[in-house]
Design a protein around this motif. Structure first.
Motif, PDB file in Angstrom:
ATOM      1  N   THR A 285       8.211  -5.359 -11.620  1.00  0.00           N
ATOM      2  CA  THR A 285       8.601  -5.413 -10.207  1.00  0.00           C
ATOM      3  C   THR A 285       7.378  -5.603  -9.323  1.00  0.00           C
ATOM      4  O   THR A 285       7.400  -6.393  -8.359  1.00  0.00           O
ATOM      5  CB  THR A 285       9.347  -4.124  -9.829  1.00  0.00           C
ATOM      6  OG1 THR A 285      10.455  -3.938 -10.695  1.00  0.00           O
ATOM      7  CG2 THR A 285       9.832  -4.195  -8.382  1.00  0.00           C
ATOM      8  N   VAL A 286       6.296  -4.883  -9.639  1.00  0.00           N
ATOM      9  CA  VAL A 286       5.060  -5.043  -8.875  1.00  0.00           C
ATOM     10  C   VAL A 286       4.574  -6.484  -8.957  1.00  0.00           C
ATOM     11  O   VAL A 286       4.159  -7.090  -7.948  1.00  0.00           O
ATOM     12  CB  VAL A 286       3.981  -4.076  -9.397  1.00  0.00           C
ATOM     13  CG1 VAL A 286       2.639  -4.357  -8.711  1.00  0.00           C
ATOM     14  CG2 VAL A 286       4.394  -2.635  -9.162  1.00  0.00           C
ATOM     15  N   LEU A 287       4.626  -7.044 -10.147  1.00  0.00           N
ATOM     16  CA  LEU A 287       4.171  -8.416 -10.324  1.00  0.00           C
ATOM     17  C   LEU A 287       5.028  -9.401  -9.523  1.00  0.00           C
ATOM     18  O   LEU A 287       4.507 -10.340  -8.904  1.00  0.00           O
ATOM     19  CB  LEU A 287       4.213  -8.772 -11.823  1.00  0.00           C
ATOM     20  CG  LEU A 287       3.699 -10.156 -12.210  1.00  0.00           C
ATOM     21  CD1 LEU A 287       2.237 -10.318 -11.818  1.00  0.00           C
ATOM     22  CD2 LEU A 287       3.871 -10.382 -13.708  1.00  0.00           C
ATOM     23  N   ARG A 288       6.343  -9.155  -9.495  1.00  0.00           N
ATOM     24  CA  ARG A 288       7.247 -10.046  -8.755  1.00  0.00           C
ATOM     25  C   ARG A 288       6.968  -9.968  -7.249  1.00  0.00           C
ATOM     26  O   ARG A 288       6.939 -10.983  -6.545  1.00  0.00           O
ATOM     27  CB  ARG A 288       8.695  -9.670  -9.058  1.00  0.00           C
ATOM     28  CG  ARG A 288       9.708 -10.637  -8.437  1.00  0.00           C
ATOM     29  CD  ARG A 288      11.111 -10.390  -8.950  1.00  0.00           C
ATOM     30  NE  ARG A 288      11.588  -9.049  -8.636  1.00  0.00           N
ATOM     31  CZ  ARG A 288      11.712  -8.061  -9.537  1.00  0.00           C
ATOM     32  NH1 ARG A 288      11.407  -8.283 -10.811  1.00  0.00           N
ATOM     33  NH2 ARG A 288      12.148  -6.869  -9.174  1.00  0.00           N
TER      34      ARG A 288
ATOM     35  N   LYS B 155       0.816  -1.215   0.000  1.00  0.00           N
ATOM     36  CA  LYS B 155       0.000   0.000   0.000  1.00  0.00           C
ATOM     37  C   LYS B 155       0.843   1.256   0.000  1.00  0.00           C
ATOM     38  O   LYS B 155       0.468   2.285  -0.546  1.00  0.00           O
ATOM     39  CB  LYS B 155      -0.929   0.015   1.211  1.00  0.00           C
ATOM     40  CG  LYS B 155      -2.040  -1.021   1.156  1.00  0.00           C
ATOM     41  CD  LYS B 155      -2.905  -0.929   2.405  1.00  0.00           C
ATOM     42  CE  LYS B 155      -4.031  -1.964   2.382  1.00  0.00           C
ATOM     43  NZ  LYS B 155      -4.869  -1.891   3.592  1.00  0.00           N
ATOM     44  N   GLN B 156       2.024   1.184   0.618  1.00  0.00           N
ATOM     45  CA  GLN B 156       2.822   2.383   0.831  1.00  0.00           C
ATOM     46  C   GLN B 156       3.797   2.666  -0.308  1.00  0.00           C
ATOM     47  O   GLN B 156       4.053   3.814  -0.642  1.00  0.00           O
ATOM     48  CB  GLN B 156       3.599   2.261   2.153  1.00  0.00           C
ATOM     49  CG  GLN B 156       2.701   2.233   3.387  1.00  0.00           C
ATOM     50  CD  GLN B 156       3.481   1.963   4.651  1.00  0.00           C
ATOM     51  OE1 GLN B 156       4.716   1.914   4.640  1.00  0.00           O
ATOM     52  NE2 GLN B 156       2.772   1.795   5.770  1.00  0.00           N
ATOM     53  N   ILE B 157       4.374   1.601  -0.896  1.00  0.00           N
ATOM     54  CA  ILE B 157       5.414   1.824  -1.898  1.00  0.00           C
ATOM     55  C   ILE B 157       4.799   2.263  -3.212  1.00  0.00           C
ATOM     56  O   ILE B 157       3.635   1.982  -3.516  1.00  0.00           O
ATOM     57  CB  ILE B 157       6.270   0.558  -2.107  1.00  0.00           C
ATOM     58  CG1 ILE B 157       5.399  -0.584  -2.656  1.00  0.00           C
ATOM     59  CG2 ILE B 157       6.962   0.131  -0.838  1.00  0.00           C
ATOM     60  CD1 ILE B 157       6.198  -1.838  -2.983  1.00  0.00           C
TER      61      ILE B 157
ATOM     62  N   VAL C  61      -4.039  -6.183 -11.685  1.00  0.00           N
ATOM     63  CA  VAL C  61      -3.817  -4.866 -12.292  1.00  0.00           C
ATOM     64  C   VAL C  61      -2.473  -4.822 -13.007  1.00  0.00           C
ATOM     65  O   VAL C  61      -2.346  -4.282 -14.113  1.00  0.00           O
ATOM     66  CB  VAL C  61      -3.913  -3.769 -11.222  1.00  0.00           C
ATOM     67  CG1 VAL C  61      -3.528  -2.408 -11.799  1.00  0.00           C
ATOM     68  CG2 VAL C  61      -5.313  -3.713 -10.630  1.00  0.00           C
ATOM     69  N   ALA C  62      -1.442  -5.421 -12.393  1.00  0.00           N
ATOM     70  CA  ALA C  62      -0.115  -5.439 -13.021  1.00  0.00           C
ATOM     71  C   ALA C  62      -0.143  -6.219 -14.332  1.00  0.00           C
ATOM     72  O   ALA C  62       0.475  -5.815 -15.317  1.00  0.00           O
ATOM     73  CB  ALA C  62       0.896  -6.037 -12.052  1.00  0.00           C
ATOM     74  N   LEU C  63      -0.829  -7.346 -14.349  1.00  0.00           N
ATOM     75  CA  LEU C  63      -0.937  -8.137 -15.585  1.00  0.00           C
ATOM     76  C   LEU C  63      -1.654  -7.352 -16.681  1.00  0.00           C
ATOM     77  O   LEU C  63      -1.289  -7.419 -17.862  1.00  0.00           O
ATOM     78  CB  LEU C  63      -1.674  -9.449 -15.292  1.00  0.00           C
ATOM     79  CG  LEU C  63      -0.905 -10.483 -14.453  1.00  0.00           C
ATOM     80  CD1 LEU C  63      -1.822 -11.633 -14.058  1.00  0.00           C
ATOM     81  CD2 LEU C  63       0.309 -10.997 -15.216  1.00  0.00           C
ATOM     82  N   LEU C  64      -2.684  -6.613 -16.300  1.00  0.00           N
ATOM     83  CA  LEU C  64      -3.401  -5.795 -17.280  1.00  0.00           C
ATOM     84  C   LEU C  64      -2.506  -4.688 -17.840  1.00  0.00           C
ATOM     85  O   LEU C  64      -2.518  -4.402 -19.043  1.00  0.00           O
ATOM     86  CB  LEU C  64      -4.656  -5.188 -16.650  1.00  0.00           C
ATOM     87  CG  LEU C  64      -5.773  -6.176 -16.269  1.00  0.00           C
ATOM     88  CD1 LEU C  64      -6.887  -5.459 -15.526  1.00  0.00           C
ATOM     89  CD2 LEU C  64      -6.331  -6.869 -17.511  1.00  0.00           C
ATOM     90  N   ARG C  65      -1.710  -4.062 -16.952  1.00  0.00           N
ATOM     91  CA  ARG C  65      -0.831  -2.987 -17.397  1.00  0.00           C
ATOM     92  C   ARG C  65       0.279  -3.531 -18.305  1.00  0.00           C
ATOM     93  O   ARG C  65       0.815  -2.801 -19.138  1.00  0.00           O
ATOM     94  CB  ARG C  65      -0.230  -2.277 -16.190  1.00  0.00           C
ATOM     95  CG  ARG C  65      -1.258  -1.442 -15.412  1.00  0.00           C
ATOM     96  CD  ARG C  65      -0.648  -0.917 -14.124  1.00  0.00           C
ATOM     97  NE  ARG C  65       0.475  -0.035 -14.393  1.00  0.00           N
ATOM     98  CZ  ARG C  65       0.368   1.289 -14.600  1.00  0.00           C
ATOM     99  NH1 ARG C  65      -0.821   1.865 -14.550  1.00  0.00           N
ATOM    100  NH2 ARG C  65       1.446   2.018 -14.819  1.00  0.00           N
ATOM    101  N   LEU C  66       0.616  -4.813 -18.146  1.00  0.00           N
ATOM    102  CA  LEU C  66       1.621  -5.453 -18.999  1.00  0.00           C
ATOM    103  C   LEU C  66       1.002  -6.064 -20.261  1.00  0.00           C
ATOM    104  O   LEU C  66       1.693  -6.749 -21.017  1.00  0.00           O
ATOM    105  CB  LEU C  66       2.351  -6.543 -18.209  1.00  0.00           C
ATOM    106  CG  LEU C  66       3.256  -6.054 -17.078  1.00  0.00           C
ATOM    107  CD1 LEU C  66       3.701  -7.219 -16.199  1.00  0.00           C
ATOM    108  CD2 LEU C  66       4.467  -5.319 -17.657  1.00  0.00           C
TER     109      LEU C  66
END
Length: 654
Positions: free
Chosen positions: A23-26, A14-16, A47-52
């Motif tokens: 990196t988010v996905l990892r 939530k904070q980073i 969300v990360a998969l969608l952005r990728l």
């Protein structure tokens, strides 16, 4: 993993702020290894998969996480479905996302996805409605406002392509719509869909110039944006028969640079059309069928796939694959509604007929198709093909008989679908055009009156047919026809109060029977003086008065008669020249008028004057009906000399 550590990871996520989606996905994967039920990590991973742009992986993850995550990430779920071509499901999920959204931005985003999925699913009316609602919202600002204008015009063009919208009610472009190349391009597509090819081409040229001069657009993006404009312009040029300009434009189109397979296929198709006159048909056939088929979300619209299918059959006929065309079209027609007025269904019938007669159009071929029509009397495509071939031979009466026979079989049917086909506006326009060629005015009024009575009882009414019927029946002397015209104009006026044609017809239909009823509407109509104020009457008189069709026909008949008489005189003159001199009298003089009695015997001519007393007496005796003078006594009959008998011969002298 202890619950405290999982809570720490959730707090960390939530904070980073990580800009790298990989990196988010990892990080999410690491968190889910420790706690598979961590909803926050699951949502972040989706969300990360969608952005990728890993839409298939996102759908797989959502299926794994269950219905609760699908509802929580409904916006992303609908977008992933849309990108993978699952359009109907995307529309339903986006509709749920918009209804359950807690924030306005999220709701608007879901509505955009719903509109886009509806557009790709060819539900253009729903897409247009959603865009109109977003337009009316005060939050439509910035880039969203431009996107709404672009997408709403795209929906308008598609509705016109699919004949879902009447051209008379088509949206009119504003000045703002012609200031950016995206909206100008879509306005041009709408003009092409209406059949206004010239206007569409002009707007496409403007869109091209706006794209080339756009300052905020990089050069590489300009090239990619110019490709669809050039492809659409190529279509406009081909449709207008501007072959040379089309061939020049082909040089600007690089098919290999087009990323979308559907657009690449359409571009290649249009390029092949420009080359078909100068290229071996077998090479065209191979090139056309070697192109890959689009997949996933990259699909043809219905009208595009139908056009490509028709071109495929045309190429099959070019390479003489007649049996193959018969088999494929017969199988396709068996799966289509019968009868049908859909253009693609009728095109299949036309290609089927062309293959059966091997592309011939002689009388034998017409007879063969008429035999086929006896087995399929409600096949509209086949009927129209036969009518066209018969009209091409100049036999309008037989063409009318064929069309009337098929319409009669539809009219006698108890099926409501057959009745709608019977009174289809396009089919009626063909029949009325044939009636006009033979001057059958009463038949035209009768057909329009029957069609108007039928469609007035239906919920979906074709305005073009009602307008034609109302205008035709307005000139009838039959009170029943005038009453139908009044009802039609009233319906048209109620459906579209701003329609000046309907208003004028409404006033004209009641002017002779109930003027007080239309007194208010009469004041709204412009005065005749205002309508003709800018017309130069003297210039019109000097230019000549245009003649009516009846006058033109009468003049044509008179000219034809004069030519026929002139032709006879010329033939008579040529016949005179052929007389041999040996057959002419020795004293023949061409400058003198021949005696009219020259064929009578000399004594029977009026100029005959007998000579001498005996001649005059004989002439008087030959006179029939003349007066006989009394001093002319009849001569006694001279006795015949007696023959000597045998006794007298023996008697001698005494």
């Amino acid at each position: 993993m202890p619950a405290g550590n999982a809570q720490n990871i959730r707090s960390l996520l939530k904070q980073i702020s990580i800009e790298d989606d990989e990196t988010v996905l990892r990080v999410c994967n690491e968190a889910l290894k420790r706690s598979k039920t961590d909803l926050h990590a699951q949502h972040t991973k989706v969300v990360a998969l969608l952005r990728l742009d890993r839409y298939e992986d996102a759908l797989r993850a959502l299926d794994e996480y269950g219905d609760d995550m699908k509802r929580k990430a409904s916006l992303g779920y609908s977008y992933a479905l849309y990108k993978r071509g699952q359009l109907r499901e995307a529309v339903e999920v986006a509709k749920y996302a918009a209804a359950s959204a807690s924030e306005d931005d999220e709701r608007r985003g879901a509505l955009h996805v719903q509109a886009q999925a509806s557009y790709r699913a060819e539900d253009f009316a729903n897409a247009a409605t959603i865009y109109q609602g977003l337009f009316e919202s005060p939050r439509a600002l910035g880039n969203e406002y431009n996107d709404l204008r672009i997408n709403s015009w795209a929906s308008e063009a598609q509705r016109l392509w699919q004949r879902e919208r009447d051209s008379a009610r088509a949206r009119k472009p504003e000045r703002e719509d012609l200031e950016t190349f995206e909206t100008c391009y879509n306005v041009a597509c709408a003009s092409l869909a209406r059949g206004d090819l010239k206007q569409g081409e002009i707007l496409l040229r403007r869109a091209k110039e706006l794209c080339k001069t756009a300052e905020d657009l990089p050069e590489d993006l300009k090239e990619s944006e110019l490709l669809p404009i050039n492809i659409q312009q190529l279509y406009a040029l081909i449709s207008q028969g501007k072959t040379e300009e089309a061939e020049e434009l082909v040089k600007e189109i690089s098919v290999d640079d087009i990323p979308e397979i559907s657009v690449k296929r359409i571009a290649q198709n249009n390029i092949l059309i420009t080359q078909h006159l100068n290229t071996n048909p077998y090479i065209l056939y191979k090139t056309f069928h070697d192109a890959p088929e689009p997949e996933g979300n990259d699909q043809f619209f219905k009208f595009q796939s139908e056009a490509l299918e028709a071109n495929s059959h045309a190429l099959d006929l070019e390479v003489q694959k007649y049996d193959g065309v018969i088999r494929s079209t017969t199988k396709a027609l068996a799966q289509r509604p019968y009868p049908s007025t859909e253009p693609n269904d009728n095109l299949l019938s036309i290609y089927n007929a062309a293959a059966r007669v091997r592309g011939q159009t002689n009388r034998k071929s017409i007879q063969e198709l008429r035999s086929l029509l006896d087995r399929r009397p409600k096949d509209i495509g086949l009927v129209l093909t036969i009518v066209q071939l018969i009209v091409g031979e100049g036999n309008t009466t037989s063409a009318i008989d064929v069309l009337e026979s098929s319409l009669r079989s539809l009219e006698e049917s108890i099926s409501e679908a057959d009745q709608e086909v019977r009174y289809n506006p396009g089919l009626l326009s063909v029949l009325i055009a044939l009636y006009q060629r033979e001057g059958r005015k009463s038949h035209i009024k009768s057909e329009l009156a029957k069609a108007a009575l039928f469609w007035r009882q239906q919920t979906q009414q074709p305005p073009s047919l009602l307008r034609a019927a109302a205008a035709s029946l307005l000139h009838s002397s039959d009170p029943a026809d005038l009453a139908i015209s009044q009802g039609l104009f009233s319906t048209l006026r109620n459906n579209n109060p701003g329609d000046k044609f309907a208003l004028a017809g409404y006033v004209a239909s009641y002017a002779t029977s109930d003027l007080e009823k239309v007194k208010k509407e009469l004041d709204i109509l412009p005065r005749s003086q205002d309508l003709v104020s800018d017309i130069d009457a003297a210039a019109l008189e000097s230019a000549g008065v245009p003649q009516s069709q009846a006058s033109l026909a009468a003049n044509a008949a008179a000219i034809a008669g004069a030519r026929k008489r002139a032709s006879k005189e010329q033939q008579h003159a040529r016949a005179k020249k052929r007389i041999r001199k040996s057959r002419l009298p020795k004293d023949y003089d061409a400058s003198k008028t021949p005696d009219a009695e020259r064929w009578l015997p000399l004594r029977d001519r009026s100029s005959y004057r007998p000579k001498g007393k005996k001649g005059k007496q004989r002439a008087a005796e030959r006179t029939q009906g003349g007066i006989v003078s009394e001093d002319v006594s009849a001569k006694p009959q001279q006795p015949q000399p007696q023959q000597k008998t045998a006794a007298s011969k023996k008697k001698g002298k005494r």
